[in-house]
Design a protein around this motif. Structure first.
Motif, short mmCIF file in Angstrom:
data_model
loop_
_atom_site.label_atom_id
_atom_site.label_comp_id
_atom_site.label_asym_id
_atom_site.label_seq_id
_atom_site.Cartn_x
_atom_site.Cartn_y
_atom_site.Cartn_z
N VAL A 40 -1.91 -1.14 1.79
CA VAL A 40 -2.92 0.46 2.08
C VAL A 40 -3.35 0.96 1.52
O VAL A 40 -4.15 1.25 2.46
CB VAL A 40 -1.88 0.87 3.33
N SER A 41 -2.73 1.57 0.02
CA SER A 41 -3.29 2.64 -0.41
C SER A 41 -4.48 1.70 -1.07
O SER A 41 -6.05 2.53 -1.85
CB SER A 41 -2.73 3.00 -1.85
N GLY A 42 -4.89 0.68 -1.25
CA GLY A 42 -6.78 0.05 -1.62
C GLY A 42 -6.43 0.47 -3.34
O GLY A 42 -7.49 0.32 -3.55
N THR A 43 -4.97 0.75 -3.82
CA THR A 43 -5.86 1.25 -5.17
C THR A 43 -6.94 3.14 -5.11
O THR A 43 -6.81 3.11 -6.40
CB THR A 43 -5.27 0.84 -6.41
N THR A 44 -6.86 3.07 -3.90
CA THR A 44 -8.07 4.68 -4.42
C THR A 44 -7.48 5.40 -3.37
O THR A 44 -7.76 6.66 -2.93
CB THR A 44 -8.87 3.94 -3.41
N HIS A 45 -6.46 5.36 -2.46
CA HIS A 45 -5.75 6.71 -1.64
C HIS A 45 -4.68 7.27 -2.34
O HIS A 45 -3.46 6.47 -2.27
CB HIS A 45 -5.12 6.04 -0.35
N ALA A 46 -4.96 8.80 -3.11
CA ALA A 46 -4.00 9.30 -3.48
C ALA A 46 -2.03 9.16 -2.86
O ALA A 46 -1.49 8.84 -3.81
CB ALA A 46 -4.11 10.60 -4.03
N GLY A 47 -2.18 9.72 -1.73
CA GLY A 47 -0.88 9.62 -1.20
C GLY A 47 -0.36 8.23 -1.45
O GLY A 47 1.42 7.70 -1.63
N TRP A 48 -0.82 7.11 -0.63
CA TRP A 48 0.05 5.79 -0.67
C TRP A 48 0.08 5.24 -2.28
O TRP A 48 1.06 4.51 -2.66
CB TRP A 48 -0.99 4.86 0.17
N GLN A 49 -0.76 5.70 -3.33
CA GLN A 49 -0.51 5.33 -4.78
C GLN A 49 0.56 5.82 -4.92
O GLN A 49 1.56 5.25 -5.72
CB GLN A 49 -2.19 5.29 -5.11
N MET A 50 1.10 7.31 -5.31
CA MET A 50 1.67 7.88 -4.72
C MET A 50 2.95 6.75 -4.57
O MET A 50 4.10 6.88 -5.24
CB MET A 50 2.44 9.08 -4.83
N ALA A 51 3.30 6.93 -3.15
CA ALA A 51 4.20 5.64 -2.34
C ALA A 51 4.36 4.44 -3.19
O ALA A 51 5.52 4.71 -3.53
CB ALA A 51 3.98 5.66 -0.91
N ALA A 52 3.19 4.00 -3.70
CA ALA A 52 3.76 2.43 -4.17
C ALA A 52 4.30 2.42 -4.95
O ALA A 52 5.02 1.83 -5.77
CB ALA A 52 1.94 2.02 -4.45
N CYS A 53 4.15 3.80 -6.42
CA CYS A 53 4.70 4.15 -7.49
C CYS A 53 6.04 4.52 -7.40
O CYS A 53 6.66 4.02 -8.03
CB CYS A 53 3.64 5.11 -7.81
N LEU A 54 5.83 4.92 -6.42
CA LEU A 54 7.56 5.65 -6.40
C LEU A 54 8.52 4.73 -5.93
O LEU A 54 9.41 4.41 -6.53
CB LEU A 54 8.03 6.72 -5.49
N ILE A 55 7.94 3.66 -4.88
CA ILE A 55 9.01 2.36 -4.28
C ILE A 55 9.16 1.88 -6.05
O ILE A 55 9.83 1.23 -6.53
CB ILE A 55 8.41 1.62 -3.33
N PHE A 56 7.87 1.23 -6.73
CA PHE A 56 7.95 0.28 -7.91
C PHE A 56 9.33 1.13 -8.94
O PHE A 56 10.27 0.27 -9.07
CB PHE A 56 6.94 0.64 -8.50
N LEU A 154 -0.14 2.25 -11.41
CA LEU A 154 -0.19 2.75 -9.52
C LEU A 154 -0.15 3.62 -9.58
O LEU A 154 -1.03 4.46 -8.52
CB LEU A 154 1.26 2.15 -9.94
N TRP A 155 0.26 5.22 -10.42
CA TRP A 155 0.04 6.57 -10.01
C TRP A 155 -1.51 7.45 -10.23
O TRP A 155 -2.46 6.59 -11.36
CB TRP A 155 1.11 7.20 -10.91
N PRO A 156 -1.98 7.50 -9.38
CA PRO A 156 -3.36 8.37 -9.43
C PRO A 156 -3.77 9.04 -10.53
O PRO A 156 -3.50 10.11 -10.43
CB PRO A 156 -3.53 9.41 -8.08
N MET A 157 -3.88 9.12 -11.69
CA MET A 157 -3.92 9.49 -13.13
C MET A 157 -5.34 9.96 -13.22
O MET A 157 -6.86 9.45 -12.64
CB MET A 157 -3.81 8.67 -14.36
#
Length: 195
Positions: A40-56, A154-157
């Motif tokens: 869902v993040s497509g590795t470009t949407h910061a909010g979803w990237q953070m969510a994916a990272c936190l789940i990981f 994963l995190w939007p650095m």
């Protein structure tokens, strides 16, 4: 000597449904949730990237906690011994494949790590009747580096910090390969016929 035989020690049966195995099951359940979050993040949407990272990170933390619980409270089961490495490989594998799919990580890195991970798992099953290949200190460092590297990707650095990610991943790859050879040596020693 009375001739009476001493009773055999009673070995407590460990229930399959226990806290350690529940955490392993949770990690397996989180794998598709994590994968969907990355997609869902497509590795470009910061909010979803953070969510994916936190789940990981949460799923990775369950690996540390379930092992500690299993050892501390004698809740080690055959199911746990098999399910735990499968859950680990599924989580790490999903993260690496998705990062490569979205061109965040070279495919050769994913291939090297996955071949080593599944190869070591196969080695453990190959020697299981002769002994156990326990996780080494190097193996634990490898796991920590892989988790840190994947989390970094994963995190939007910001650009400056994002440049550190490949260096962490390079260290993870080196330790992954070196410890892989160590596990091969251990497996061959275990399989060697006794003299």
């Amino acid at each position: 000597m009375t001739g009476a035989t001493e009773p055999a020690p009673v070995v407590a049966r460990v229930p399959v449904l226990n806290a350690a195995n529940a955490l392993t099951a949770l990690r397996l359940v989180l794998v598709p949730v994590f994968a969907v979050s990355v997609i869902v993040s497509g590795t470009t949407h910061a909010g979803w990237q953070m969510a994916a990272c936190l789940i990981f990170v949460l799923a990775s933390a369950t690996d540390l906690v379930d092992g500690w619980i299993a050892r501390r409270f004698q809740l080690v089961t055959s199911v746990g011994k098999v399910a735990d490495p499968i859950a680990d490989k599924a989580l790490t594998g999903a993260a690496l494949v998705l990062l490569s799919w979205y061109d965040r990580l070279p495919w050769w890195v994913t291939a090297v790590i996955l071949v080593r991970e599944w190869g070591v798992t196969a080695l453990r099953f190959w020697v299981i009747r002769r002994g156990v290949i326990a996780a080494s200190r190097g193996g634990k460092i490898k796991t920590a580096l892989q988790i840190l590297a994947i989390t970094w990707y994963l995190w939007p650095m910001p650009a400056g910090l994002a440049a550190v990610g490949p260096w962490i991943m390079a260290a993870a790859v080196v330790v992954t390969v070196v410890t892989g050879f160590d596990y091969v040596a251990q497996a061959l020693r275990l399989r060697r016929p006794a003299r």
